[in-house]
Scaffold this motif. Structure first.
Motif, short mmCIF file in Angstrom:
data_model
loop_
_atom_site.label_atom_id
_atom_site.label_comp_id
_atom_site.label_asym_id
_atom_site.label_seq_id
_atom_site.Cartn_x
_atom_site.Cartn_y
_atom_site.Cartn_z
N LEU A 1 0.83 -1.21 0.00
CA LEU A 1 0.00 0.00 0.00
C LEU A 1 0.87 1.26 0.00
O LEU A 1 0.47 2.29 -0.57
CB LEU A 1 -0.93 0.00 1.22
N HIS B 1 1.77 1.67 -3.47
CA HIS B 1 0.56 2.14 -4.15
C HIS B 1 0.42 3.65 -4.05
O HIS B 1 0.08 4.33 -5.02
CB HIS B 1 -0.65 1.42 -3.54
N ALA B 2 0.71 4.17 -2.87
CA ALA B 2 0.67 5.63 -2.67
C ALA B 2 1.78 6.31 -3.47
O ALA B 2 1.56 7.37 -4.08
CB ALA B 2 0.80 5.96 -1.19
N ASN C 1 1.03 6.93 -7.16
CA ASN C 1 -0.19 7.72 -7.39
C ASN C 1 -1.44 6.85 -7.47
O ASN C 1 -2.32 7.07 -8.31
CB ASN C 1 -0.05 8.56 -8.66
N HIS C 2 -1.47 5.82 -6.62
CA HIS C 2 -2.65 4.94 -6.50
C HIS C 2 -2.96 4.20 -7.80
O HIS C 2 -4.12 3.91 -8.09
CB HIS C 2 -3.86 5.75 -6.02
N ASP C 3 -1.91 3.88 -8.55
CA ASP C 3 -2.04 3.09 -9.77
C ASP C 3 -1.72 1.63 -9.41
O ASP C 3 -0.56 1.28 -9.16
CB ASP C 3 -1.06 3.61 -10.83
N TRP C 4 -2.74 0.78 -9.40
CA TRP C 4 -2.53 -0.61 -8.99
C TRP C 4 -1.66 -1.38 -9.99
O TRP C 4 -0.87 -2.25 -9.58
CB TRP C 4 -3.87 -1.33 -8.81
N THR D 1 1.89 -0.45 -9.36
CA THR D 1 2.29 -1.07 -8.09
C THR D 1 2.59 -2.54 -8.29
O THR D 1 3.60 -3.06 -7.79
CB THR D 1 1.16 -0.92 -7.05
N PHE E 1 -7.32 -2.46 1.09
CA PHE E 1 -7.74 -1.27 0.35
C PHE E 1 -9.24 -1.27 0.09
O PHE E 1 -9.91 -0.24 0.19
CB PHE E 1 -6.97 -1.20 -0.97
#
Length: 429
Positions: free
Chosen positions: A164, A167-168, A171-174, A177, A354
């Motif tokens: 996670l 992930h941050a 830019n919260h792109d799975w 990640t 999440f």
């Protein structure tokens, strides 16, 4: 003795309560111990006590000696003015709030069973790697099973939190990640750090645009630094393709060098060049790797994500040396299982947290239960005590138990340690 032992005594109320009173002689009744505080401030919050005829609501602070209050500078900290009881092993000093009012004190040294203190000290001072090794067989199996299950969940939560954080950072792109976790996994410990550097040096947006295995190999080997002095025809073809793409995407400044990679003390099948070829094959086989991780259902489907045939050149070579070797078309099942443990499982655990959907965590645990994992020096310690690991889930649980509880001698927070203390197993052995 450490303060955490007194925290344990207070939380579980393991002391003699007959004629309970403060050091000033006022009758004391504990209506609620309060909630353990892991942040700054008093140790237990929202406690409810009856001192004399008055009911109090506030915090409880715990020290080995009353004078520790002053040593910790609590007498000048307004956060501690809410303390309604100071619980200590030895009351060696009168303590006061910032306004000078005296805080009631409960002294425990003559109220705790000596056998409990003995058992605690035996665990803390044990010379064995596993503090409770001498009495592990006497602990009920259900207690050990429950604790190992808890330890496994904690390990998955820890791995999920690491994902996670990535992930941050992405830019919260799975998908980005998942690519980073995939690259790290293909490092297989020895080359994890350079693999992570390579992941950072190859933006996911560029990788997503490449559909052909040849182009992906060119990008991976070029950015990894293997094509600078290409000797074979195939390496030269890759170098030509990489030079074109590196200028197109401005990759030159982030390219790595060959000396960043480790080849020492490993079998040719584990060489980073082989792993990069296998990684390229995995990327070429799936447009959306993260979606594939979420949608796969069976262990065979997860194995298939990683056991993808490499290009013809790498079916006959371990490096870019002109001399061919006896290579294999795909990675072995053991390596695929390693990637399931270190790539698929952490991604599922993170996504479960999440989305607040436990189904993904349960899938991660189910995968671990179906995967075999070689024993290591830590899990062998527990096998020597009579516990046998039968799956990766067992191995991961044992690692978590050791790292978070046994190694730091954190017996008070462990269900096994609690059982030993509560039943005074050591004092009877």
């Amino acid at each position: 003795m450490k303060e955490d032992f007194l925290h344990y005594i207070w939380q579980h109320q393991y002391y003699r309560k007959a004629d309970l009173a403060t050091t000033e002689g006022e009758p004391l009744q504990v209506l609620r111990t309060g909630y353990y505080n892991t942040d700054a401030g008093p140790d237990f919050r929202e406690a409810i006590l009856k001192i004399g005829d008055v009911e109090w609501s506030g915090s409880v602070e715990i020290h080995l000696r009353a004078s520790d209050w002053r040593r910790h500078q609590h007498q000048t900290d307004l956060k501690y003015d809410q303390v309604i009881l100071h619980v200590v092993w030895q009351a060696d000093e009168t303590i006061r709030r910032t306004d000078g009012t005296i805080i009631p004190v409960l002294e425990l040294k003559d109220r705790v069973d000596t056998s409990l203190v003995y058992t605690y000290r035996q665990l803390q001072e044990a010379r064995t790697t596993i503090p409770c090794a001498n009495v592990w067989p006497a602990v009920p199996e259900i207690t050990k099973t429950m604790m190992l299950g808890r330890a496994l969940t904690e390990r998955l939560e820890q791995k999920g939190q690491e994902v996670l954080q990535l992930h941050a950072n992405y830019n919260h792109d799975w998908e980005a990640t998942a690519y980073h976790v995939l690259f790290k996994g293909f490092g297989f410990k020895i080359n994890q750090e350079p693999m992570e550097r390579l992941a950072s040096a190859l933006p996911t947006a560029i990788l997503r645009k490449q559909q052909q295995l040849f182009q992906l190999e060119a990008l991976l080997f070029g950015q990894a630094g293997y094509l600078a002095d290409a000797a074979t025809d195939y390496a030269q073809q890759l170098a030509k393709e990489y030079n074109f793409m590196s200028h197109k995407y401005s990759l030159q400044d982030t390219a790595m060098q060959r000396h960043h990679w480790n080849f020492m003390r490993m079998r040719p099948a584990n060489f980073p060049t082989v792993r990069l070829a296998q990684l390229a094959a995995v990327l070429a086989n799936r447009q959306s790797f993260f979606t594939a991780i979420l949608e796969a259902q069976t262990i065979k489907q997860y194995e298939a994500l990683f056991m993808v045939p490499v290009s013809e050149f790498w079916q006959q070579h371990f490096t870019f040396s002109p001399e061919p070797g006896k290579a294999t078309k795909t990675m072995g099942k053991d390596s695929a299982h390693n990637l399931i443990i270190n790539v698929a499982v952490p991604l599922l655990a993170a996504y479960s947290h999440f989305t607040v959907d436990r189904a993904y965590l349960e899938k991660a645990i189910e995968l671990l239960e179906k995967v075999k994992e070689a024993l290591n020096k830590i899990t062998r310690l527990y096998e020597e005590l009579g516990w046998k690991a039968t799956s990766a889930a067992d191995n991961q649980a044992a690692l978590s138990l050791y790292q978070n509880y046994c190694q730091p001698v954190n017996c008070l927070q462990c269900a096994v340690g609690n059982k030993i203390l509560k039943q005074n197993i050591l004092s009877r052995s």
